[in-house]
Write an enzyme that holds these catalytic residues in place. Structure first.
Site, mmCIF file in Angstrom:
data_model
loop_
_atom_site.group_PDB
_atom_site.id
_atom_site.type_symbol
_atom_site.label_atom_id
_atom_site.label_comp_id
_atom_site.label_asym_id
_atom_site.label_seq_id
_atom_site.Cartn_x
_atom_site.Cartn_y
_atom_site.Cartn_z
ATOM 1 N N GLU A 187 98.676 20.607 39.426
ATOM 2 C CA GLU A 187 97.613 21.605 39.335
ATOM 3 C C GLU A 187 96.440 21.037 38.531
ATOM 4 O O GLU A 187 96.432 21.118 37.297
ATOM 5 C CB GLU A 187 98.128 22.869 38.632
ATOM 6 C CG GLU A 187 99.220 23.600 39.382
ATOM 7 C CD GLU A 187 99.161 25.100 39.127
ATOM 8 O OE1 GLU A 187 99.219 25.840 40.121
ATOM 9 O OE2 GLU A 187 99.034 25.527 37.983
ATOM 10 N N HIS A 218 102.622 25.347 32.367
ATOM 11 C CA HIS A 218 101.355 25.634 33.059
ATOM 12 C C HIS A 218 100.190 25.237 32.143
ATOM 13 O O HIS A 218 100.270 25.412 30.930
ATOM 14 C CB HIS A 218 101.283 27.118 33.413
ATOM 15 C CG HIS A 218 100.184 27.425 34.374
ATOM 16 N ND1 HIS A 218 98.865 27.475 33.989
ATOM 17 C CD2 HIS A 218 100.206 27.638 35.710
ATOM 18 C CE1 HIS A 218 98.109 27.736 35.057
ATOM 19 N NE2 HIS A 218 98.893 27.827 36.107
ATOM 20 N N ASN A 263 102.119 32.813 41.626
ATOM 21 C CA ASN A 263 102.092 32.947 40.167
ATOM 22 C C ASN A 263 101.084 34.040 39.830
ATOM 23 O O ASN A 263 99.882 33.827 39.930
ATOM 24 C CB ASN A 263 101.684 31.606 39.528
ATOM 25 C CG ASN A 263 101.533 31.722 38.020
ATOM 26 O OD1 ASN A 263 101.920 32.731 37.418
ATOM 27 N ND2 ASN A 263 100.961 30.700 37.409
ATOM 28 N N GLY A 311 91.482 28.622 39.607
ATOM 29 C CA GLY A 311 90.647 29.811 39.459
ATOM 30 C C GLY A 311 89.162 29.546 39.661
ATOM 31 O O GLY A 311 88.328 30.374 39.308
ATOM 32 N N GLU A 334 97.525 26.629 31.486
ATOM 33 C CA GLU A 334 97.003 27.719 30.649
ATOM 34 C C GLU A 334 97.804 27.804 29.351
ATOM 35 O O GLU A 334 97.262 28.106 28.290
ATOM 36 C CB GLU A 334 97.042 29.040 31.433
ATOM 37 C CG GLU A 334 95.916 29.075 32.467
ATOM 38 C CD GLU A 334 96.217 29.878 33.723
ATOM 39 O OE1 GLU A 334 97.201 30.638 33.749
ATOM 40 O OE2 GLU A 334 95.445 29.733 34.694
ATOM 41 N N LYS A 360 100.529 35.312 36.942
ATOM 42 C CA LYS A 360 99.978 35.184 35.582
ATOM 43 C C LYS A 360 100.073 36.556 34.892
ATOM 44 O O LYS A 360 101.022 37.283 35.138
ATOM 45 C CB LYS A 360 98.551 34.620 35.638
ATOM 46 C CG LYS A 360 98.492 33.362 36.517
ATOM 47 C CD LYS A 360 97.190 32.631 36.447
ATOM 48 C CE LYS A 360 97.231 31.401 37.346
ATOM 49 N NZ LYS A 360 96.042 30.574 37.261
ATOM 50 N N SER A 405 93.242 27.138 43.495
ATOM 51 C CA SER A 405 92.368 27.734 44.516
ATOM 52 C C SER A 405 92.919 27.605 45.937
ATOM 53 O O SER A 405 92.161 27.387 46.888
ATOM 54 C CB SER A 405 90.952 27.156 44.417
ATOM 55 O OG SER A 405 90.390 27.448 43.145
HETATM 56 P P1 13P Z 1 94.482 29.900 41.421
HETATM 57 O O1 13P Z 1 95.198 29.894 42.740
HETATM 58 O O2 13P Z 1 93.998 31.278 41.038
HETATM 59 O O3 13P Z 1 93.439 28.848 41.350
HETATM 60 O O4 13P Z 1 95.576 29.546 40.299
HETATM 61 C C1 13P Z 1 96.375 28.433 40.473
HETATM 62 C C2 13P Z 1 97.434 28.438 39.454
HETATM 63 O O5 13P Z 1 97.176 28.246 38.271
HETATM 64 C C3 13P Z 1 98.808 28.713 39.894
HETATM 65 O O6 13P Z 1 99.731 28.456 38.891
#
Ligand code: 13P
Length: 255
Positions: free
Chosen positions: A172, A102, A12, A178, A104, A14, A217
């Site tokens: 997640e 997601h 992903n 992150g 976010e 983003k 992560s």
């Molecule tokens: P990270 O791998 O950067 O922690 O992000 C995970 C994520 O949100 C994947 O959708």
């Protein structure tokens, strides 16, 4: 039926990479993985603006194990919905998977589970596989309410589901995204098992066919341990997927 699920690794990106940078990632990734075996199905989810160019490049390549995914979808087929993207715009670009809900988007854009359920439904109707994201915040975890939270999110976000069509669930935990602080393999397993038990309650044995991913992560150093857990069928990778070399390390079996 246990353990018959094909592993699934998803990148992903983003809001990262122009179409040009996406193509250069793709060139590197195809070179790095050519003729080598990868862990099950592998999917990359670039921003919308890179999808068409990547689809065209993939169509020219041979024997590749890399599918395209989108990061979002809107539930209406067309019309006055400024800024939104319809299912057929994605299928035209060869998209097979769609990330829905997601954290976010749930947090920054106030997407509700009701909206997310409609998005998942639109993906299924167009023949794509929705990747429904669920996960708890740190305060919910510290309050000991993780499993209740996951069940409530699933309950509301899975209203669209006919209990037959292929779906993927991504666990997640928000505190792991992150942060460099991935969930332990044991914590990922217990959350994924709770998700599978919920699916079994509502859909019976179909639950054994649904792939449940862990995200937060994930790196080349922790992916093996996470994926050895019986209910973790793959990973949704953010930061570590932005460099082709690192994502290839995660995806290749003979690294
Ligand atoms: P990270 O791998 O950067 O922690 O992000 C995970 C994520 O949100 C994947 O959708």
């Amino acid at each position: 039926m246990e353990n018959k699920r094909k592993p699934l690794l998803m990148a992903n990106w983003k809001m990262n990479k122009t179409a040009e940078r996406a193509l250069s990632w793709l060139t590197s990734y195809l070179l790095l993985t050519e003729g080598r075996s990868q862990v099950g199905d592998v999917v990359v989810c670039p921003p919308f603006t890179a999808l068409y160019a990547m689809h065209q490049r993939l169509a020219e390549a041979e024997n590749i194990n890399l599918a395209l995914g989108a990061q979002d979808i809107f539930w209406m087929e067309s019309g006055a919905y400024t800024g939104e993207i319809a299912a057929e715009m994605l299928t035209e670009c060869g998209v097979e998977y769609v990330i829905c809900g997601h954290s976010e988007r749930r947090q920054l854009l106030q997407e509700s589970s009701e909206m997310i359920s409609k998005k998942c439904g639109a993906a299924v109707s167009a023949g794509m596989t929705p990747v429904l994201c669920v996960g708890e915040s740190l305060s919910i975890r510290e309050g000991g309410l993780t499993m209740e939270w996951l069940e409530a999110q699933l309950n509301e976000s899975l209203r669209f589901w006919d209990k037959k069509s292929d779906i993927v669930i991504a666990y997640e935990p928000i505190w792991a995204i992150g942060t460099g602080r991935a969930a332990s393999a044991a914590d990922a397993q217990s959350a994924c098992l709770c998700i599978r038990n919920f699916l079994r309650e509502i859909a019976g044995d179909v639950a054994d066919t649904i792939r449940i991913l862990y995200g937060g992560s994930v790196t080349p150093d922790n992916v093996d341990e996470l994926m050895t857990e019986p209910d973790v069928d793959g990973a949704l990778v953010g930061g570590a997927s932005l460099q082709a070399e690192i994502f290839a390390e995660i995806a290749l079996t003979d690294r």
